[in-house]
Design a protein around this motif. Structure first.
Motif, PDB file in Angstrom:
ATOM      1  N   MET A   1       3.182  68.797  -0.573  1.00 30.22           N
ATOM      2  CA  MET A   1       3.733  67.463  -0.556  1.00 30.22           C
ATOM      3  C   MET A   1       2.571  66.468  -0.559  1.00 30.22           C
ATOM      4  O   MET A   1       1.592  66.648   0.154  1.00 30.22           O
ATOM      5  N   LYS A   2       2.716  65.434  -1.387  1.00 30.89           N
ATOM      6  CA  LYS A   2       1.702  64.384  -1.462  1.00 30.89           C
ATOM      7  C   LYS A   2       2.391  63.035  -1.289  1.00 30.89           C
ATOM      8  O   LYS A   2       3.346  62.732  -2.004  1.00 30.89           O
ATOM      9  N   ILE A   3       1.901  62.229  -0.348  1.00 32.61           N
ATOM     10  CA  ILE A   3       2.430  60.886  -0.132  1.00 32.61           C
ATOM     11  C   ILE A   3       1.254  59.912  -0.173  1.00 32.61           C
ATOM     12  O   ILE A   3       0.320  60.042   0.614  1.00 32.61           O
ATOM     13  N   HIS A   4       1.289  58.988  -1.097  1.00 40.87           N
ATOM     14  CA  HIS A   4       0.213  58.008  -1.224  1.00 40.87           C
ATOM     15  C   HIS A   4       0.146  57.173   0.054  1.00 40.87           C
ATOM     16  O   HIS A   4       1.179  56.822   0.630  1.00 40.87           O
ATOM     17  N   PRO A   5      -1.055  56.820   0.504  1.00 41.62           N
ATOM     18  CA  PRO A   5      -1.192  56.071   1.759  1.00 41.62           C
ATOM     19  C   PRO A   5      -0.561  54.682   1.761  1.00 41.62           C
ATOM     20  O   PRO A   5      -0.296  54.125   2.825  1.00 41.62           O
ATOM     21  N   THR A   6      -0.273  54.120   0.596  1.00 39.34           N
ATOM     22  CA  THR A   6       0.369  52.795   0.562  1.00 39.34           C
ATOM     23  C   THR A   6       1.896  52.885   0.598  1.00 39.34           C
ATOM     24  O   THR A   6       2.573  51.862   0.588  1.00 39.34           O
ATOM     25  N   SER A   7       2.426  54.090   0.612  1.00 41.10           N
ATOM     26  CA  SER A   7       3.881  54.268   0.610  1.00 41.10           C
ATOM     27  C   SER A   7       4.404  54.489   2.021  1.00 41.10           C
ATOM     28  O   SER A   7       3.700  54.978   2.901  1.00 41.10           O
ATOM     29  N   LEU A   8       5.685  54.152   2.209  1.00 39.25           N
ATOM     30  CA  LEU A   8       6.344  54.299   3.506  1.00 39.25           C
ATOM     31  C   LEU A   8       7.497  55.279   3.356  1.00 39.25           C
ATOM     32  O   LEU A   8       8.383  55.084   2.511  1.00 39.25           O
ATOM     33  N   VAL A   9       7.475  56.324   4.174  1.00 37.70           N
ATOM     34  CA  VAL A   9       8.585  57.271   4.242  1.00 37.70           C
ATOM     35  C   VAL A   9       9.115  57.191   5.668  1.00 37.70           C
ATOM     36  O   VAL A   9       8.425  57.534   6.619  1.00 37.70           O
TER      37      VAL A   9
END
Length: 96
Positions: A1-9
């Motif tokens: 799983m990859k989540i860009h640091p500027t995104s909010l989950v």
């Protein structure tokens, strides 16, 4: 799983194995993203929204917002997107 640091989950969101979330995305607490889903960039997924495995959500998409219904009745709406949905001419290497 990859989540860009500027995104909010948000807490409560369910992310399948291999999900990739690009920059400037917002994933709400009731969202479900299937295995291998790619959210490219600048995407908002809200409400009771389910995106099927291996689908691609392209930049600027807003999924699962409030239903546009006239009157005073409240409706529990859901958005379900099937598996393997993507632009037919888009190659994998162009999404990275």
């Amino acid at each position: 799983m990859k989540i860009h640091p500027t995104s909010l989950v948000e807490d409560g969101a369910i992310l399948g194995a291999g999900v990739e979330i690009g920059p400037f995305c917002s994933i709400g607490p009731h969202a479900r993203l299937g295995e291998g889903v790619r959210v490219v960039s600048h995407v908002s997924i809200a409400g009771q929204t389910s995106v099927g495995a291996r689908s691609v959500v392209f930049p600027g998409a807003m999924l699962g917002g409030s239903a546009q219904i006239r009157g005073d009745k409240t409706v529990d709406a859901k958005l379900v997107i099937g598996e393997d949905l993507r632009h037919p001419r888009m190659r994998d290497d162009k999404l990275r």
